[in-house]
Design an enzyme around this catalytic site. Sequence first.
Site, PDB file in Angstrom:
ATOM      1  N   LYS A   6      -2.779  -1.925  -2.990  1.00  0.00           N
ATOM      2  CA  LYS A   6      -3.754  -1.003  -2.388  1.00  0.00           C
ATOM      3  C   LYS A   6      -3.195   0.392  -2.592  1.00  0.00           C
ATOM      4  O   LYS A   6      -2.055   0.669  -2.200  1.00  0.00           O
ATOM      5  CB  LYS A   6      -3.940  -1.315  -0.905  1.00  0.00           C
ATOM      6  CG  LYS A   6      -4.808  -0.302  -0.169  1.00  0.00           C
ATOM      7  CD  LYS A   6      -5.309  -0.841   1.162  1.00  0.00           C
ATOM      8  CE  LYS A   6      -6.049   0.234   1.940  1.00  0.00           C
ATOM      9  NZ  LYS A   6      -6.745  -0.281   3.107  1.00  0.00           N
ATOM     10  N   GLU A  17       0.820  -1.231   0.000  1.00  0.00           N
ATOM     11  CA  GLU A  17       0.000   0.000   0.000  1.00  0.00           C
ATOM     12  C   GLU A  17       0.846   1.269   0.000  1.00  0.00           C
ATOM     13  O   GLU A  17       1.168   1.817   1.068  1.00  0.00           O
ATOM     14  CB  GLU A  17      -0.942   0.026   1.215  1.00  0.00           C
ATOM     15  CG  GLU A  17      -1.869   1.255   1.213  1.00  0.00           C
ATOM     16  CD  GLU A  17      -2.697   1.429   2.483  1.00  0.00           C
ATOM     17  OE1 GLU A  17      -2.444   0.694   3.463  1.00  0.00           O
ATOM     18  OE2 GLU A  17      -3.574   2.305   2.491  1.00  0.00           O
TER      19      GLU A  17
HETATM   20  C1  5MM Z   1      -7.934   1.919   8.830  1.00  0.00           C
HETATM   21  O1  5MM Z   1      -6.756   2.752   8.775  1.00  0.00           O
HETATM   22  C2  5MM Z   1      -5.558   2.037   8.535  1.00  0.00           C
HETATM   23  C3  5MM Z   1      -4.591   2.156   9.644  1.00  0.00           C
HETATM   24  O2  5MM Z   1      -3.929   3.360   9.709  1.00  0.00           O
HETATM   25  P1  5MM Z   1      -2.851   3.638  10.897  1.00  0.00           P
HETATM   26  O3  5MM Z   1      -1.757   2.626  10.779  1.00  0.00           O
HETATM   27  O4  5MM Z   1      -2.426   5.033  10.626  1.00  0.00           O
HETATM   28  O5  5MM Z   1      -3.579   3.516  12.182  1.00  0.00           O
HETATM   29  C4  5MM Z   1      -4.998   2.410   7.146  1.00  0.00           C
HETATM   30  O6  5MM Z   1      -3.790   1.768   6.847  1.00  0.00           O
HETATM   31  C5  5MM Z   1      -6.023   1.976   6.166  1.00  0.00           C
HETATM   32  O7  5MM Z   1      -6.007   0.563   6.010  1.00  0.00           O
HETATM   33  C6  5MM Z   1      -5.905   2.607   4.792  1.00  0.00           C
HETATM   34  O8  5MM Z   1      -5.222   3.826   4.765  1.00  0.00           O
HETATM   35  C7  5MM Z   1      -7.286   2.779   4.217  1.00  0.00           C
HETATM   36  O9  5MM Z   1      -8.087   3.511   5.109  1.00  0.00           O
HETATM   37  P2  5MM Z   1      -8.926   4.749   4.506  1.00  0.00           P
HETATM   38  O10 5MM Z   1      -9.641   5.327   5.688  1.00  0.00           O
HETATM   39  O11 5MM Z   1      -7.913   5.661   3.875  1.00  0.00           O
HETATM   40  O12 5MM Z   1      -9.854   4.116   3.473  1.00  0.00           O
END
Ligand code: 5MM
Length: 343
Positions: A218, A176
């Site tokens: 991703k 990602e």
């Molecule tokens: C759910 O958020 C995930 C965890 O983030 P942190 O490590 O900062 O706590 C993040 O990796 C998430 O899987 C992705 O960014 C996708 O989440 P969004 O909200 O951008 O769809």
Amino acid sequence: MSDVLHAIARELVAPSKGILAADESTGTIEKRFRTIGLESTEENRRRYREVLFTTPGFGEHLSGVILFDETIRQATSDGVPFVKVIESAGAIPGIKVDKGAKPLAGFPGETVTEGLDGLRERFAEYAGLGARFSKWRAPMAVGDGLPTDFAILANAHALARFAALSQEAEIVPIVEPETLMDGDHDLAACEDATGRMLGALYEQLRAHRVDLAGTLLKVNMVVPGKGSANQADDRTIAEATIRCLEAHVPAEVPGIVFLSGGMGDVEATSRLHEMNRIGAERGGLPWQLSFSYGRALQAPALAAWAGDDANAALAQRALAHRARMNGLARDGRWDPALEHDAA
Ligand code: 5MM
């Protein structure tokens, strides 16, 4: 390489389905809970995840769930491990293994994602706990001279080392890279940064002998920064995103799942739908295009729950609705009129 990895990767991007990102680390979930005035205790985090994972029909439009280290070890109030709850719903449990983005020494404003030390051993444990896919996120800011080629290389190298270790453990890696939406840069700057990152990432993945057919990407959509004076319509965003992906993502990659990154929930659905419409108009794209949303799937459910289990059914209806809308968008069959059926 393993047929098992190929099969799991394909299952995660099956028609009408996508992934729920529920891997908020402790700091991130604390921010989310603040919006509903709830303290972020281990028990409140467990209660919230129980509401999400026990949603009736959960597996209908959700192929997998990304969990955080604490969450993969938790269970429902009746003692059923979350991994079992997710599997019984017909979805695949996954695990976020990175330890977060840390400042990159010598490169002000840039970060490198950490978490490689001891990762082989952690993968062995996560496999035993039931994880069948994994995820590592490398966020990158866009700005004056950013991202630098060096920060891109450092993150691409770490992503590839993560992916190789994940496949060694027979766990499908989701790589990602995320070009952040913060800032006033335009769509072209996002396209440039995303394209440079993807170019470096696939070079590193090949150099690390990663089997691309047993991975998923991703990534962000190609969008202008949140503060840009030149915002773009959904069709323009969909076209720019596909253009960027076609230029950099090899056809062996079975699927690309988008993050929502701060887009509105309906916006995230509409843009995914547009991309799949373009795919259909062109008679197909090399990879499946689906979703792995965190905020865009959870925001209405979190607001409806508001920390009170008396609202659990309402919250579950809100999650099921967003999952269904994105399941349709993932097939290019969403219609904005369907949004009125919301819980
Ligand atoms: C759910 O958020 C995930 C965890 O983030 P942190 O490590 O900062 O706590 C993040 O990796 C998430 O899987 C992705 O960014 C996708 O989440 P969004 O909200 O951008 O769809």
